[in-house]
Design a protein around this motif. Structure first.
Motif, mmCIF file in Angstrom:
data_model
loop_
_atom_site.group_PDB
_atom_site.id
_atom_site.type_symbol
_atom_site.label_atom_id
_atom_site.label_comp_id
_atom_site.label_asym_id
_atom_site.label_seq_id
_atom_site.Cartn_x
_atom_site.Cartn_y
_atom_site.Cartn_z
ATOM 1 N N ASP A 176 -11.474 8.305 1.805
ATOM 2 C CA ASP A 176 -13.239 7.903 2.026
ATOM 3 C C ASP A 176 -12.734 8.866 3.246
ATOM 4 O OD1 ASP A 176 -13.152 6.477 -0.030
ATOM 5 O OD2 ASP A 176 -13.111 5.098 1.340
ATOM 6 N N ASN A 177 -12.131 9.054 4.181
ATOM 7 C CA ASN A 177 -12.194 10.248 5.345
ATOM 8 C C ASN A 177 -11.625 11.739 5.430
ATOM 9 O OD1 ASN A 177 -12.925 7.568 7.171
ATOM 10 N ND2 ASN A 177 -11.020 6.852 6.351
ATOM 11 N N GLU A 185 -7.118 6.013 -2.153
ATOM 12 C CA GLU A 185 -8.861 6.190 -1.478
ATOM 13 C C GLU A 185 -9.243 5.748 -0.803
ATOM 14 O OE1 GLU A 185 -9.423 2.626 -4.160
ATOM 15 O OE2 GLU A 185 -8.644 4.178 -5.809
ATOM 16 N N SER A 186 -8.077 5.383 0.193
ATOM 17 C CA SER A 186 -8.439 5.576 2.321
ATOM 18 C C SER A 186 -8.953 6.810 2.394
ATOM 19 C CB SER A 186 -7.469 4.478 2.907
ATOM 20 O OG SER A 186 -6.768 4.850 3.198
ATOM 21 N N TRP A 187 -7.568 7.974 1.308
ATOM 22 C CA TRP A 187 -7.949 9.281 2.284
ATOM 23 C C TRP A 187 -9.193 9.960 1.904
ATOM 24 C CZ3 TRP A 187 -2.039 9.580 0.282
ATOM 25 C CH2 TRP A 187 -0.850 8.870 1.055
ATOM 26 N N SER A 222 -5.006 2.553 -3.904
ATOM 27 C CA SER A 222 -5.927 1.925 -2.075
ATOM 28 C C SER A 222 -5.209 2.589 -1.617
ATOM 29 C CB SER A 222 -5.258 0.582 -2.253
ATOM 30 O OG SER A 222 -4.835 -0.067 -1.361
ATOM 31 N N LYS A 223 -4.543 3.458 -1.295
ATOM 32 C CA LYS A 223 -4.166 3.950 0.219
ATOM 33 C C LYS A 223 -4.832 5.496 -0.199
ATOM 34 C CE LYS A 223 -0.984 3.341 3.384
ATOM 35 N NZ LYS A 223 -1.705 3.561 5.230
ATOM 36 N N ASP A 283 1.003 -1.552 0.610
ATOM 37 C CA ASP A 283 0.317 -0.154 -0.306
ATOM 38 C C ASP A 283 1.319 1.292 0.623
ATOM 39 O OD1 ASP A 283 -2.471 -1.105 -0.163
ATOM 40 O OD2 ASP A 283 -2.766 -1.648 1.938
#
Length: 721
Positions: A403-404, A399-401, A396-397, A328
């Motif tokens: 999301d939040n 994308e996680s950022w 993907s990492k 990631d």
């Protein structure tokens, strides 16, 4: 006490409650120290030591510092390991009956500082608390300036060793232990005395009791259960965390709003690096002067924010041991490495941001300054543009950022309306609140402005009336406003002027009209100051309600900054992406030592290869003459492996790294005479540690072994190893 003045009685009573701290006792515009406190403080701060009651047969030593210069002197005390109790006047001296009421509003210790002048930007300032038991240890570490609160447990035969490793990586500035540790756990007590004697503080044993500690945690986070934190069954974590919270409440005298969550750290998620490995590989401190110059951290740290700098240091000391999270990180580094324009734009926006974590911590307490709020506002402004850039990363990492992601638009808009562009250092100087935020404040400022125009008009009128062209209307803090004329023209003073002060060459007067204007200006000024104090506290309180959201974004920014830095260093130094897998092979082609190749030496660094697998051999013995580069070569393999497991590109043409669960080093000759250990004993202890803890997935580098004894004994030791 019977013959002591009321003020000294108050001082002694407060000092009795803080016997282990230097008491900074507020008296008007100064913090005064008395007795032994004054003797110690005068030496550390290099200020004059005088005495109180000089006529007495036993005068009291005293010294003092101006209240506005507190943060010029406080670092000197803290850096020497002293605790300082800040005692303030908590009532208006003009309204006090008898001695002004005073209270200790905060105790500053090495592990609880939050002031920027006392902190390293890119290092955490940890307070640690250790809860011992027969089966292991609980460890809590908290950085009050950022709100980071982390707990972990060490259970089993190797629990003391694992605890020592974690303390070495954490490098706490202060450690809290139960006062009965000498009797309950002598080995830990001895280890702490040897390594951390000056920063260890003993608390009453009951502070570490499970029920009391659990209650402290529940009250801090306003929850009914610890299940949400995963702590309910972790007794040792609860005991250490609760003791830390209790201590912080006692010393800080506030709600600790910056501490909003607990992170349960599982040591098995990261590689436990022992102190010898951290030192020998010079990860964060060099072996010459213990600074960060010439370390792996100094090479990789191209971070633009303090959050990123702290995150990178944590990553280097805690390499990952699973493929997925490493991948990631590498996927973000790869994307930014391949797109220089995107990388440059992200780093430009990051460079505009202040230390969000520590600012968020300061706005939760009353020591917050107007400039803290402006710094927070300036740090929020780049967030929308930064979000647009992060959307283009695609990993993907990232994308996680997304999301939040939180632009904190509401807080941004609020601070933009509330905080002036050039706020003062001292709130009482005025000018912290932006015009237009409060109609009442604007009206008071208008009164001040119009009244000053009236002063100019009055001066012109009096000049015309008296014919005195040298007449001036002036002001000072002692006498207020006055009319000043030359003494030789005093016979021309009108009858309605009243003499206020006579000097050698001038006379000063007050007139009825000037007195009226003075009252109007001073009342408006004081009313404006009081209103601005009230408004600022309202703004700070509203801002502190968003502190948890700010801290969450600070964590995201820290990760983004760290990975951006790794990408930029990879571009600049021609690093390549490693291949990470669960195999047991290591193959490095064209490897280089990342520190030495940039050391500016006269000789060119020659790249070299390394290969370890079941076919070609899992053990390699390196021989050669002195100065041939043997030590450099074996450390280079360890550093490249570590960099890969951090999620960094590596200095090599290519690298395939099978995950190592541990990296061990045995390097150089040294003794620990203060522990009664010779050079040979240190070498054997380090070797025994490796042999007792290594697995088939461990990477071990031994830079000579079996020295310091006879030839046959040395050969025997080498064979046995």
């Amino acid at each position: 006490m019977s013959s002591t003045t009321p003020m000294m009685k108050q001082f002694l009573a407060i000092k009795k409650d803080h016997p282990d701290a230097i008491l900074f006792y507020r008296m008007g515009d100064f913090y005064e120290m008395f007795g032994d406190d004054a003797v110690a403080a005068s030496k550390v701060m290099n200020i004059a030591l005088t005495t109180r009651d000089k006529a007495s047969s036993n005068p009291i030593p005293m010294c003092g510092v101006p209240y506005h210069a507190l943060y010029n002197y406080l670092p000197k005390m803290i850096n020497k390991g002293y605790k300082v109790a800040i005692c303030e006047q908590v009532e208006d001296p003009r309204k006090a009956k008898g001695v002004v009421k005073r209270e200790v509003v905060r105790v500053v210790t090495p592990g609880t500082v939050t002031e920027p002048s006392l902190l390293e930007d890119k290092s955490f300032n940890f307070l640690a608390a250790i809860a011992p038991s027969k089966r292991g240890f609980g460890l809590a570490v908290v950085d009050l300036s950022t709100g980071l609160f982390r707990v972990c447990e060490f259970i089993g035969d190797k629990s003391l060793l694992d605890l020592e490793y974690e303390l070495d990586r954490t490098n706490p500035k202060q450690i809290l232990i139960p006062d009965n540790l000498d009797e309950s756990h002598p080995p830990l007590s001895r280890a702490l005395a040897q390594e951390y004697g000056s920063v260890t503080d003993k608390l009453d044993g009951w502070t570490f009791g499970f029920d009391i500690a659990r209650k402290a945690i529940l009250e801090q986070f306003e929850v009914a259960s610890l299940d949400g934190f995963g702590l309910e069954s972790m007794e040792l974590c609860v005991r250490s965390a609760g003791a830390a919270i209790s201590y912080l409440r006692d010393t800080q005298k506030n709600s600790l709003g910056q501490i909003s969550k607990i992170i349960v750290h599982n040591p098995q998620d990261t590689m436990p690096l022992d102190p010898a490995t951290c030192k020998n590989l010079e990860l964060t401190r060099n072996q010459t002067d213990m600074s960060r110059d010439g370390t792996l951290l100094s090479i990789l740290d191209d971070t633009k924010t303090a959050m990123g700098g702290r995150e990178l240091k944590e990553w280097l000391l805690r390499p990952l041991v699973r493929v997925a999270p490493i991948f990631d990180r590498l996927s973000v580094v790869r994307r930014l490495h391949d797109d220089n324009r995107l990388l440059g734009a992200i780093q430009e926006k990051l460079s505009q941001m202040g230390d969000l974590e520590r600012i968020a911590g300061r706005v939760t307490v009353t020591t917050c300054s107007p400039r803290d709020l402006l710094s927070l506002l300036m740090s929020l402004k780049p967030l929308p543009a930064l979000r647009g850039l992060v959307e283009n990363i695609g990993a993907s990492k990232a994308e996680s950022w997304m999301d939040n992601w939180d632009d904190l638009k509401g807080l941004n808009d609020f601070l933009s309306r509330a905080v002036s562009d050039e706020p003062p250092v001292n709130l009482r100087d005025g000018g912290a609140i932006r015009p237009g935020f409060s109609q009442e404040l604007d009206e008071l400022k208008a009164v001040q402005s119009n009244s000053r125009k009236s002063l100019v008009q009055l001066e012109q009128e009096e000049k015309a009336r008296t014919g005195l062209s040298g007449l001036r209307v002036k002001y000072n803090k002692v006498y207020g406003y006055f009319i000043e004329i030359s003494r030789r023209h005093s016979d021309k003073a009108p009858d309605d002027w009243m003499r206020k002060q006579s000097l050698v060459n001038t006379e000063r007067y007050i007139s009825p009209k000037l007195k009226e204007l003075e009252d109007k200006i001073l009342n408006a000024t004081e009313d404006a100051i009081q209103l601005e104090l009230k408004l600022f506290e309202e703004v700070r309180t509203e801002t502190s309600a968003h502190a948890k959201r700010v801290q969450a974004m600070a964590g995201t920014i820290g990760e983004l900054d760290t990975l951006s830095a790794l990408a930029n260093v990879a571009v600049r130094n021609n690093y390549k992406e490693p291949v990470i897998d669960d195999g047991e092979d290591i193959e490095i082609k064209g490897g280089r030592h990342p520190i030495l190749e940039l050391a500016g030496l006269d000789e060119r660094f020659t790249p070299n290869d390394a290969r370890f697998d079941r076919q070609t051999g899992r053990l390699q013995i390196i021989t050669g003459p002195n100065m041939a580069g043997k030590s450099t070569y074996i450390r280079q393999v360890a550093i490249i492996t570590l960099m890969a497991q951090v999620g960094s590109f590596v200095p090599a043409d290519s690298a395939r790294i099978g995950l190592a669960d541990r990296i061990f080093t045995r390097v150089g000759a040294q003794d620990h005479l203060q522990k009664g250990q010779s050079t040979f004993m240190v070498e054997m202890n380090e070797t025994a540690l490796i042999l007792n803890n290594a697995t088939s997935r461990s990477l071990i580098i031994l830079d000579e072994i079996g020295r310091g004894t006879s030839t046959f004994d040395g050969i025997s030791i080498a064979w046995a190893v």
